[in-house]
Design an enzyme around this catalytic site. Structure first.
Site, PDB file in Angstrom:
ATOM      1  N   THR A   1     -11.303   6.197  25.529  1.00 38.81           N
ATOM      2  CA  THR A   1     -10.832   6.994  24.392  1.00 38.81           C
ATOM      3  C   THR A   1     -11.123   8.473  24.622  1.00 38.81           C
ATOM      4  O   THR A   1     -12.217   8.840  25.052  1.00 38.81           O
ATOM      5  CB  THR A   1     -11.523   6.551  23.087  1.00 38.81           C
ATOM      6  OG1 THR A   1     -11.207   5.192  22.830  1.00 38.81           O
ATOM      7  CG2 THR A   1     -11.062   7.388  21.908  1.00 38.81           C
TER       8      THR A   1
ATOM      9  N   THR B   1     -21.651   6.862  10.727  1.00 37.15           N
ATOM     10  CA  THR B   1     -20.382   7.580  10.835  1.00 37.15           C
ATOM     11  C   THR B   1     -20.547   9.010  10.357  1.00 37.15           C
ATOM     12  O   THR B   1     -21.458   9.324   9.590  1.00 37.15           O
ATOM     13  CB  THR B   1     -19.291   6.886   9.988  1.00 37.15           C
ATOM     14  OG1 THR B   1     -18.042   7.540  10.175  1.00 37.15           O
ATOM     15  CG2 THR B   1     -19.634   6.928   8.503  1.00 37.15           C
TER      16      THR B   1
ATOM     17  N   LYS C   1     -18.005   9.941   6.295  1.00 38.97           N
ATOM     18  CA  LYS C   1     -18.286   9.750   4.870  1.00 38.97           C
ATOM     19  C   LYS C   1     -19.189  10.883   4.365  1.00 38.97           C
ATOM     20  O   LYS C   1     -18.714  11.982   4.152  1.00 38.97           O
ATOM     21  CB  LYS C   1     -18.846   8.353   4.649  1.00 38.97           C
ATOM     22  CG  LYS C   1     -17.802   7.288   5.012  1.00 38.97           C
ATOM     23  CD  LYS C   1     -18.280   5.900   4.861  1.00 38.97           C
ATOM     24  CE  LYS C   1     -17.173   4.873   5.058  1.00 38.97           C
ATOM     25  NZ  LYS C   1     -16.329   5.040   6.253  1.00 38.97           N
TER      26      LYS C   1
ATOM     27  N   SER D   1     -24.263 -13.068  10.976  1.00 39.45           N
ATOM     28  CA  SER D   1     -23.518 -11.972  10.369  1.00 39.45           C
ATOM     29  C   SER D   1     -23.349 -12.205   8.869  1.00 39.45           C
ATOM     30  O   SER D   1     -22.967 -13.294   8.438  1.00 39.45           O
ATOM     31  CB  SER D   1     -22.145 -11.860  11.040  1.00 39.45           C
ATOM     32  OG  SER D   1     -21.385 -10.803  10.506  1.00 39.45           O
TER      33      SER D   1
ATOM     34  N   ARG E   1       0.823  -1.200   0.000  1.00 39.34           N
ATOM     35  CA  ARG E   1       0.000   0.000   0.000  1.00 39.34           C
ATOM     36  C   ARG E   1       0.861   1.256   0.000  1.00 39.34           C
ATOM     37  O   ARG E   1       1.611   1.503   0.939  1.00 39.34           O
ATOM     38  CB  ARG E   1      -0.940  -0.003   1.210  1.00 39.34           C
ATOM     39  CG  ARG E   1      -1.906  -1.174   1.152  1.00 39.34           C
ATOM     40  CD  ARG E   1      -2.839  -1.236   2.334  1.00 39.34           C
ATOM     41  NE  ARG E   1      -3.702  -2.406   2.217  1.00 39.34           N
ATOM     42  CZ  ARG E   1      -5.019  -2.394   2.307  1.00 39.34           C
ATOM     43  NH1 ARG E   1      -5.644  -1.272   2.533  1.00 39.34           N
ATOM     44  NH2 ARG E   1      -5.713  -3.497   2.166  1.00 39.34           N
TER      45      ARG E   1
ATOM     46  N   HIS F   1     -22.295   3.948   4.996  1.00 38.19           N
ATOM     47  CA  HIS F   1     -22.204   4.464   3.627  1.00 38.19           C
ATOM     48  C   HIS F   1     -23.537   5.021   3.132  1.00 38.19           C
ATOM     49  O   HIS F   1     -23.677   5.329   1.950  1.00 38.19           O
ATOM     50  CB  HIS F   1     -21.705   3.374   2.683  1.00 38.19           C
ATOM     51  CG  HIS F   1     -20.252   3.061   2.860  1.00 38.19           C
ATOM     52  ND1 HIS F   1     -19.249   3.803   2.278  1.00 38.19           N
ATOM     53  CD2 HIS F   1     -19.634   2.102   3.596  1.00 38.19           C
ATOM     54  CE1 HIS F   1     -18.075   3.307   2.627  1.00 38.19           C
ATOM     55  NE2 HIS F   1     -18.277   2.280   3.421  1.00 38.19           N
TER      56      HIS F   1
ATOM     57  N   THR G   1      -8.676  -6.062   2.150  1.00 35.42           N
ATOM     58  CA  THR G   1      -9.942  -5.335   2.104  1.00 35.42           C
ATOM     59  C   THR G   1     -10.987  -6.125   1.322  1.00 35.42           C
ATOM     60  O   THR G   1     -12.171  -6.150   1.682  1.00 35.42           O
ATOM     61  CB  THR G   1      -9.731  -3.948   1.469  1.00 35.42           C
ATOM     62  OG1 THR G   1      -8.702  -3.256   2.186  1.00 35.42           O
ATOM     63  CG2 THR G   1     -11.006  -3.125   1.520  1.00 35.42           C
TER      64      THR G   1
END
Length: 407
Positions: free
Chosen positions: A278, A246, A249, A138, A21, A218, A364
């Site tokens: 966090t 999210t 995006k 799933s 990558r 998405h 991926t």
């Protein structure tokens, strides 16, 4: 040293497989998206057009968002000051979570540092609380963050073939009747460009007494009359127990979230390590996310442009006999099928045509399905789309640089 040799050998293996990558050094210019400056390895700078961005609506440079972020910095400063439970919870957190709960018509919402952390933290926590006899069903193509969350929970899992309702029902039927169950799936699958049969999955969940967990990362902002996602577009939000999304995006920023019942969200807030330990998102990001979510609850301009551009791109590909995975969504995957070839093509696009597309290779996607994932955003013009189609047609018909796998 043996340690350096060990790791260098691993990198060499990755390079030989064609999946090393390389990150292009890009500089997005405010107000000029999808154009960007590309800093070449040789030190030159040239303008390129980005064709693989997740900023589907261009909200990362929307004046409403930028103004909100600038105002937050001036009013609240830069950092959050700690984790949410120590000193990091801002009023902006509460405002954003209220806005998200309203968006999905749920009792409650919880903001995380990323969509990945939201999936891992929510799934692992909820499934653990469901108990050691719980079973999660799933989809085979669920995101790595969902797989991580399921694995971390330690409960039994059943993987059903991608979007295969018959396979899902077979597994549900074979499961013990009294076992707590959850079906975890996505709405838009970003590497395939297809959309899950949400209503039919909800029907199976009702039939077999399973919770539903839907990843809309998405889709939020981009689908539905207020940007609530595919579930909103299809009138199904009330049938989904937990919706995850999210800001990274279509909303143009960063961070993740879940929405659901007050009890479920409170359990995740109280127990998920990825949330508890966090540092909270900074005020500017929260303010920008809130402005983006609220703007897209009423504005249809960005959504209309993005979907129109996606249709135009698909129509152009079809007119030029360029096969792609013909899903319902705005994402257009072109499968090359070989890692080295995929990298060669994307390098050629960047070096000769000033088009930036990142190759998508293993892990991926599975080996043998390497691809380019094209996204015509709300900011692309008809000229951009025509140029992209012409370039791909030239590569495919004249140079035979790659061969697509038929959808």
């Amino acid at each position: 040293m043996f340690k350096d040799t060990l790791f260098q050998n691993h990198i060499e293996t990755i390079k030989q497989e064609g999946r090393y990558r390389s990150f292009a050094r890009l500089e997005r210019r405010c107000g000029d998206f999808p154009r960007a400056h590309y800093y070449t390895p040789g030190g030159d700078v040239k303008e390129v057009t980005i064709w693989c961005s997740n900023d589907y609506l261009g909200m990362g440079q929307n004046p409403v968002v930028l103004s909100a972020m600038q105002g937050a910095i001036e009013k609240f400063g830069a950092g959050a000051g700690g984790t949410r439970n120590i000193s990091g919870t801002q009023k902006l957190h509460a405002d954003l979570e209220d806005s998200l709960a309203d968006l999905h018509q749920k009792d409650s919402a919880l903001v995380f540092s990323s969509g990945y952390v939201a999936n891992e933290g929510a799934l692992s926590t909820i499934l653990k609380i469901m108990g050691p006899d719980a079973i999660v069903f799933s989809d085979a193509l669920n995101h790595a963050s969902m797989i991580h969350g399921v694995k971390s929970s330690g409960v039994n899992k059943r993987i059903y073939a991608h979007n295969d309702l018959d396979d899902l029902e077979r597994l549900l039927r074979e499961a013990p009747t009294n076992a707590p169950k959850m079906i975890a799936f996505e709405s838009v699958y970003s590497m395939e460009g297809d959309i899950a049969p949400i209503e039919e999955i909800c029907d199976l969940a009702d039939k077999y007494g399973a919770m539903t967990y839907l990843d809309e990362v998405h889709a939020v902002g981009l689908y539905g009359p207020r940007g609530g996602g595919v579930a909103e577009q299809r009138g199904l939000m009330d049938r989904i127990d937990v919706i995850e999304g999210t800001f990274g995006k279509a909303y143009g920023l960063m961070g993740g979230f879940i929405t659901g019942s007050r009890a479920v969200v409170d359990c995740v807030r109280s127990s998920a390590p990825g949330f508890i330990f966090t540092t909270a998102l900074p005020p500017a990001v929260l303010a920008g996310a809130l402005a983006s979510v609220e703007h897209l609850k009423t504005s249809q301009i960005e959504r209309t442009r993005a979907h129109t551009n996606a249709k135009t791109l698909k129509a152009g590909l079809e007119a030029n006999d360029l096969p792609y995975l013909q899903g319902e969504s705005h994402i257009v995957p072109l499968i090359v099928g070989d890692a080295v070839c995929c990298k060669t093509v994307t390098d050629l696009l960047l070096d000769q045509y000033d088009i930036y597309v990142q190759p998508i290779n293993y892990p991926t996607v599975p080996r043998g399905t390497e691809r380019m994932r094209l996204t015509a955003t709300a900011a692309h013009t008809k000229k951009d789309i025509d140029h992209m189609i012409n370039v791909l047609s030239d590569l495919y018909e004249e140079h035979r640089v790659f061969q697509f796998m038929q959808a």
